[in-house]
Motif scaffolding. Sequence first.
Motif, short mmCIF file in Angstrom:
data_model
loop_
_atom_site.label_atom_id
_atom_site.label_comp_id
_atom_site.label_asym_id
_atom_site.label_seq_id
_atom_site.Cartn_x
_atom_site.Cartn_y
_atom_site.Cartn_z
N ALA A 192 23.96 -29.81 -41.41
CA ALA A 192 23.15 -31.01 -41.29
C ALA A 192 23.98 -32.26 -41.57
O ALA A 192 23.79 -33.30 -40.92
N ALA A 193 24.92 -32.17 -42.51
CA ALA A 193 25.78 -33.32 -42.83
C ALA A 193 26.69 -33.66 -41.65
O ALA A 193 26.94 -34.85 -41.37
N SER B 22 15.33 -31.68 -21.84
CA SER B 22 15.82 -33.01 -21.45
C SER B 22 15.67 -33.96 -22.63
O SER B 22 14.85 -33.75 -23.52
N GLY B 23 16.47 -34.99 -22.63
CA GLY B 23 16.35 -36.01 -23.66
C GLY B 23 16.71 -35.55 -25.05
O GLY B 23 16.09 -35.95 -26.03
N SER B 24 17.70 -34.68 -25.19
CA SER B 24 18.08 -34.17 -26.50
C SER B 24 18.86 -35.22 -27.29
O SER B 24 19.40 -36.17 -26.74
N ALA B 25 18.93 -35.00 -28.61
CA ALA B 25 19.66 -35.91 -29.48
C ALA B 25 21.16 -35.76 -29.26
O ALA B 25 21.62 -34.79 -28.64
N CYS B 26 21.92 -36.71 -29.78
CA CYS B 26 23.38 -36.63 -29.70
C CYS B 26 24.00 -36.88 -31.05
O CYS B 26 23.70 -37.90 -31.70
N THR B 27 24.84 -35.96 -31.48
CA THR B 27 25.58 -36.09 -32.73
C THR B 27 26.97 -35.50 -32.52
O THR B 27 27.27 -34.94 -31.46
N LEU B 28 27.80 -35.60 -33.53
CA LEU B 28 29.00 -34.78 -33.57
C LEU B 28 28.58 -33.33 -33.72
O LEU B 28 27.70 -33.02 -34.54
N VAL B 29 29.15 -32.44 -32.92
CA VAL B 29 28.88 -31.01 -33.08
C VAL B 29 30.20 -30.28 -33.32
O VAL B 29 31.24 -30.64 -32.78
N HIS B 30 30.14 -29.24 -34.14
CA HIS B 30 31.32 -28.46 -34.47
C HIS B 30 31.72 -27.55 -33.31
O HIS B 30 32.89 -27.42 -32.97
N GLY B 31 30.73 -26.88 -32.72
CA GLY B 31 30.99 -26.04 -31.56
C GLY B 31 31.21 -24.58 -31.86
O GLY B 31 31.16 -23.75 -30.94
N ASP B 32 31.44 -24.21 -33.14
CA ASP B 32 31.64 -22.80 -33.48
C ASP B 32 31.38 -22.61 -34.98
O ASP B 32 32.18 -22.02 -35.69
N TYR B 33 30.23 -23.08 -35.43
CA TYR B 33 29.95 -23.17 -36.86
C TYR B 33 29.42 -21.85 -37.40
O TYR B 33 28.41 -21.32 -36.92
N TRP C 3 37.95 -26.75 -35.68
CA TRP C 3 37.19 -27.76 -34.95
C TRP C 3 37.57 -27.82 -33.47
O TRP C 3 37.29 -28.82 -32.80
N GLU C 4 38.19 -26.79 -32.94
CA GLU C 4 38.75 -26.88 -31.59
C GLU C 4 37.70 -27.12 -30.50
O GLU C 4 38.02 -27.66 -29.44
N MET C 5 36.45 -26.74 -30.74
CA MET C 5 35.41 -26.92 -29.72
C MET C 5 34.46 -28.07 -30.06
O MET C 5 33.39 -28.20 -29.46
N SER C 6 34.84 -28.90 -31.00
CA SER C 6 33.98 -30.01 -31.39
C SER C 6 33.89 -31.06 -30.30
O SER C 6 34.82 -31.25 -29.51
N THR C 7 32.76 -31.76 -30.26
CA THR C 7 32.53 -32.82 -29.28
C THR C 7 31.30 -33.59 -29.71
O THR C 7 30.78 -33.41 -30.83
N LEU C 8 30.80 -34.45 -28.85
CA LEU C 8 29.51 -35.09 -29.05
C LEU C 8 28.49 -34.36 -28.20
O LEU C 8 28.72 -34.10 -27.02
N GLY C 9 27.36 -34.01 -28.81
CA GLY C 9 26.38 -33.27 -28.04
C GLY C 9 25.11 -33.01 -28.82
O GLY C 9 24.82 -33.68 -29.82
N ASP C 10 24.36 -32.04 -28.37
CA ASP C 10 23.05 -31.70 -28.94
C ASP C 10 23.24 -30.90 -30.22
O ASP C 10 23.80 -29.80 -30.20
N ALA D 277 22.36 -27.18 -30.37
CA ALA D 277 23.28 -26.21 -29.76
C ALA D 277 24.18 -25.62 -30.83
O ALA D 277 24.54 -24.44 -30.78
N ASP D 278 24.59 -26.44 -31.80
CA ASP D 278 25.36 -25.93 -32.94
C ASP D 278 24.55 -24.91 -33.72
O ASP D 278 25.03 -23.81 -34.03
N LEU D 279 23.33 -25.26 -34.05
CA LEU D 279 22.47 -24.35 -34.82
C LEU D 279 22.22 -23.06 -34.05
O LEU D 279 22.26 -21.96 -34.62
N GLY D 280 21.98 -23.18 -32.74
CA GLY D 280 21.71 -21.98 -31.94
C GLY D 280 22.88 -21.02 -31.93
O GLY D 280 22.71 -19.80 -32.03
N LEU D 281 24.11 -21.55 -31.82
CA LEU D 281 25.28 -20.68 -31.83
C LEU D 281 25.48 -20.04 -33.20
O LEU D 281 25.81 -18.85 -33.31
N THR D 282 25.26 -20.81 -34.26
CA THR D 282 25.36 -20.25 -35.61
C THR D 282 24.42 -19.05 -35.75
O THR D 282 24.80 -18.01 -36.30
N LEU D 283 23.22 -19.18 -35.23
CA LEU D 283 22.25 -18.08 -35.36
C LEU D 283 22.57 -16.93 -34.42
O LEU D 283 22.16 -15.79 -34.66
#
Length: 344
Positions: free
Chosen positions: A137-138, A194-205, A226-233, A236-242
């Motif tokens: 979340a941070a 559609s219309g998802s939020a945008c934050t920094l994402v780790h990409g493989d958390y 952090w090799e797959m980090s970017t700006l995005g939804d 998507a980070d939470l979904g991959l973690t799960l």
Amino acid sequence: MTVPGIDWPRLVTWLGAHVPDAGEPLSVSMISGGKSNLTYLVEARDRRVVLRRPPLGHVLPTAHDMRREWRVISALASTPVPVPEPVAFCADEDVIGAPFYLMGYVDGAAVRTREELGEPGAEHTKRLSERLSEVLAAIHAVDYREVGLADFGRPEGYLARQLDRWCQQWERSKTADLPEFDRLVSRLRARMPSGSACTLVHGDYRLDNTLVRLAPRPEILAVVDWEMSTLGDPLADLGLTLTYWQDPGDEERAGIPVAGDVTLAPGFLNATEFATHYGKASGRDISDLGFYVAFGGFKLAVIVEGIHARFRQGKTVGEGFENIGSAVPTLIARAHRMLDREDS
């Protein structure tokens, strides 16, 4: 001194010129061959630093970008997100054969299994899993513009671009045609929010992409890889973690050799509890989480297929890759079942 992926004499010369405060370089050893980038401990007379470089073979375009990792840990160094100290970056491939960067050594553990976790007690284990959720979340709470990452990605159309990008990676890596993969791509495209939020994402958390301290109180000391980090939804980070998560009784998930079994430790939050805790910590609506978990399964299937391709080429470093290819159709099937539940 012979260590795969390192030209020690050239590295010693470079360290002397660019990291003189470390003192005389003494040794280098591999911390983890990993399934992706390679990580080494460099011992010098006055300090220890960690070196990260790309894998030795089958490097896909845009993947394993050392400058990207370097840039994000440098940007996050002044934020509440715990990251290692950025030390130095080298773009010159003549030094060790690839770009690399150095970060400060963090005296913490990367925990993948219940055995590595030990027995800190259910209360401490629960707190560690809560902290994993809170740190995610941070990451998503960082003002990426304020820390200089406004051009780190394109916020608009993130999910569609991710789908296209990972499909391209699949075509470059695949070792067999899987019709169920193509069907999954079609279902994800049709179901895309559609219309998802945008934050920094780790990409493989996940937990083993952090360094933790277990005593006297569990804490996450640094987020790494952090090799797959970017700006995005952020979801998507939470979904991959799960997607990495293993809940008690999920024997199918137990057969997928990624991320270990640490989430089965007594006291560890299950997947639903972890997502709920994240929702409270972040204030985000997670009601559409099923799509993101399915998307995570799609992405992880492509990542695993890439690892499998490197193994077949004899380019992996480390052990435990022999059966990883069998996880790919399982991940695809699990993603389909998640979408089935969402549609029912």
